[in-house]
Design a protein around this motif. Structure first.
Motif, PDB file in Angstrom:
ATOM      1  N   ILE A  39      12.307  88.453  12.721  1.00  8.66           N
ATOM      2  CA  ILE A  39      12.992  88.175  11.467  1.00  8.66           C
ATOM      3  C   ILE A  39      12.471  86.875  10.879  1.00  8.66           C
ATOM      4  CG2 ILE A  39      15.238  87.851  10.365  1.00  8.66           C
ATOM      5  CD1 ILE A  39      16.511  89.293  12.733  1.00  8.66           C
ATOM      6  N   THR A  40      12.080  86.935   9.613  1.00  8.43           N
ATOM      7  CA  THR A  40      11.576  85.731   8.954  1.00  8.43           C
ATOM      8  C   THR A  40      11.893  85.786   7.469  1.00  8.43           C
ATOM      9  OG1 THR A  40       9.613  84.328   8.661  1.00  8.43           O
ATOM     10  CG2 THR A  40       9.299  86.698   8.459  1.00  8.43           C
ATOM     11  N   LYS A  41      11.831  84.641   6.843  1.00  5.94           N
ATOM     12  CA  LYS A  41      12.055  84.543   5.400  1.00  5.94           C
ATOM     13  C   LYS A  41      10.998  83.591   4.831  1.00  5.94           C
ATOM     14  CE  LYS A  41      15.223  82.768   1.970  1.00  5.94           C
ATOM     15  NZ  LYS A  41      16.278  81.798   1.765  1.00  5.94           N
ATOM     16  N   MET A  80      22.339  87.450   9.780  1.00  7.98           N
ATOM     17  CA  MET A  80      22.086  88.868   9.983  1.00  7.98           C
ATOM     18  C   MET A  80      22.777  89.368  11.247  1.00  7.98           C
ATOM     19  SD  MET A  80      20.653  91.491   8.579  1.00  7.98           S
ATOM     20  CE  MET A  80      19.554  90.701   7.382  1.00  7.98           C
ATOM     21  N   ILE A 134      12.633  88.938   4.953  1.00 10.59           N
ATOM     22  CA  ILE A 134      13.672  88.768   3.939  1.00 10.59           C
ATOM     23  C   ILE A 134      13.116  87.954   2.774  1.00 10.59           C
ATOM     24  CG2 ILE A 134      15.945  87.749   3.471  1.00 10.59           C
ATOM     25  CD1 ILE A 134      16.626  88.305   6.420  1.00 10.59           C
ATOM     26  N   SER A 150       9.384  94.384  12.218  1.00 13.96           N
ATOM     27  CA  SER A 150       9.360  93.225  11.327  1.00 13.96           C
ATOM     28  C   SER A 150      10.482  93.338  10.311  1.00 13.96           C
ATOM     29  CB  SER A 150       8.015  93.131  10.595  1.00 13.96           C
ATOM     30  OG  SER A 150       6.970  92.845  11.487  1.00 13.96           O
ATOM     31  N   MET A 151      11.207  92.255  10.105  1.00 15.85           N
ATOM     32  CA  MET A 151      12.249  92.194   9.088  1.00 15.85           C
ATOM     33  C   MET A 151      11.961  90.949   8.241  1.00 15.85           C
ATOM     34  SD  MET A 151      16.442  91.982   9.426  1.00 15.85           S
ATOM     35  CE  MET A 151      16.535  93.405  10.510  1.00 15.85           C
ATOM     36  N   ILE A 176      14.479  93.212   1.562  1.00 13.09           N
ATOM     37  CA  ILE A 176      13.981  93.221   2.938  1.00 13.09           C
ATOM     38  C   ILE A 176      12.742  94.111   2.957  1.00 13.09           C
ATOM     39  CG2 ILE A 176      14.443  93.782   5.356  1.00 13.09           C
ATOM     40  CD1 ILE A 176      17.402  93.476   4.796  1.00 13.09           C
ATOM     41  N   ILE A 189      18.982  81.809   8.734  1.00 13.54           N
ATOM     42  CA  ILE A 189      17.700  82.400   8.338  1.00 13.54           C
ATOM     43  C   ILE A 189      17.365  81.852   6.952  1.00 13.54           C
ATOM     44  CG2 ILE A 189      16.442  84.539   7.887  1.00 13.54           C
ATOM     45  CD1 ILE A 189      18.463  85.970   9.694  1.00 13.54           C
ATOM     46  N   ASP A 248      23.329  91.360   6.090  1.00  6.68           N
ATOM     47  CA  ASP A 248      23.719  89.968   5.901  1.00  6.68           C
ATOM     48  C   ASP A 248      25.247  89.956   5.807  1.00  6.68           C
ATOM     49  OD1 ASP A 248      24.156  87.340   5.159  1.00  6.68           O
ATOM     50  OD2 ASP A 248      22.816  87.389   3.425  1.00  6.68           O
ATOM     51  N   PHE A 263      13.070  92.582  17.194  1.00  2.67           N
ATOM     52  CA  PHE A 263      13.066  92.361  15.749  1.00  2.67           C
ATOM     53  C   PHE A 263      12.479  90.986  15.469  1.00  2.67           C
ATOM     54  CE2 PHE A 263      16.321  95.610  16.133  1.00  2.67           C
ATOM     55  CZ  PHE A 263      16.163  96.391  14.994  1.00  2.67           C
TER      56      PHE A 263
END
Length: 216
Positions: free
Chosen positions: A118-120, A130, A16, A13-14, A52, A167, A193, A116
């Motif tokens: 990736i979410t924000k 990224m 942001i 999990s990433m 992060i 993102i 980034d 991965f």
């Protein structure tokens, strides 16, 4: 993670975060970066700090500067970021007290299949792009089995890329790749980034690919 067919992959999990209310040790708020000059940024989308997985490793901090330091060679308040003589060491552990960054260090073995996520979920609308150096992946890693795009997999018809852009708050991305890249080479791979503001504010970390990495 183990799939029904017995194959395995590492699941990362990433998350942001932007517009983070970061504080110095004495409790005073961390100032905005001086991307448009000292003080409050002209664009509110550049206010606050970034992180992060609830950790941050700002480059200005690693070199002993304040967040609001001049991006040039300096002004009446002191030297600027452009005056750093060893900027090439920005991501080296030697620059951070010989320890790994506070941001994630993802562990895998050469050749491991990794994903991965990736979410924000929070922050302003300034996007992040990224990159995971030494790796590439397909843009939309899905195939249709029982319904449209219900299985995550690669095909020869998908478009390969080496960055995930756009993102922003509310978006989620899946990166399916192989640890160590196409040659399964061990080593520490930088992810960051590639936008200057996010990079300076600490949006980077390490994807560590080693033979003896422990597998939970």
């Amino acid at each position: 993670m183990t799939l029904p067919n017995g194959s395995m992959f590492r699941d990362f999990s990433m998350i942001i975060q932007k517009s983070v209310n970061l504080r110095y040790r004495d409790g005073t708020p961390v100032e905005n970066i001086a991307g448009e000059g000292v003080g409050v940024p002209e664009d509110a989308h550049d206010a606050g700090a970034a992180a992060i997985n609830f950790g941050t490793e700002p480059l200005w901090f690693r070199f002993g500067f304040g967040a609001g330091a001049d991006w040039g060679f300096g002004d009446e308040t002191g030297p600027g970021l452009a005056s750093i003589p060893n900027a090439f060491r920005a991501y080296a552990n030697a620059q951070g007290g010989n320890s790994d960054p506070a941001t994630p260090v993802y562990l895998a073995r050469p050749g491991d299949q990794v994903r991965f996520r990736i979410t924000k979920p929070t922050g302003y609308a300034r996007n992040t792009t990224m990159a995971i150096l030494g790796h590439n992946w397909t843009e939309e890693p899905f195939i249709s089995v029982n319904m449209p795009s219900d299985v995550m997999a690669k095909t020869a018809f998908q478009v390969y890329r080496s960055t995930v852009d756009n993102i922003v708050t509310g978006n989620g991305w899946n990166v399916v790749t192989e640890a160590g890249g196409p040659f399964r080479a061990p080593g520490d791979y930088l992810f960051r980034d590639i936008g200057s503001f996010g990079n300076l504010n600490g949006l980077w970390g390490i994807f560590r690919v080693e033979e003896d990495n422990p597998i939970p």
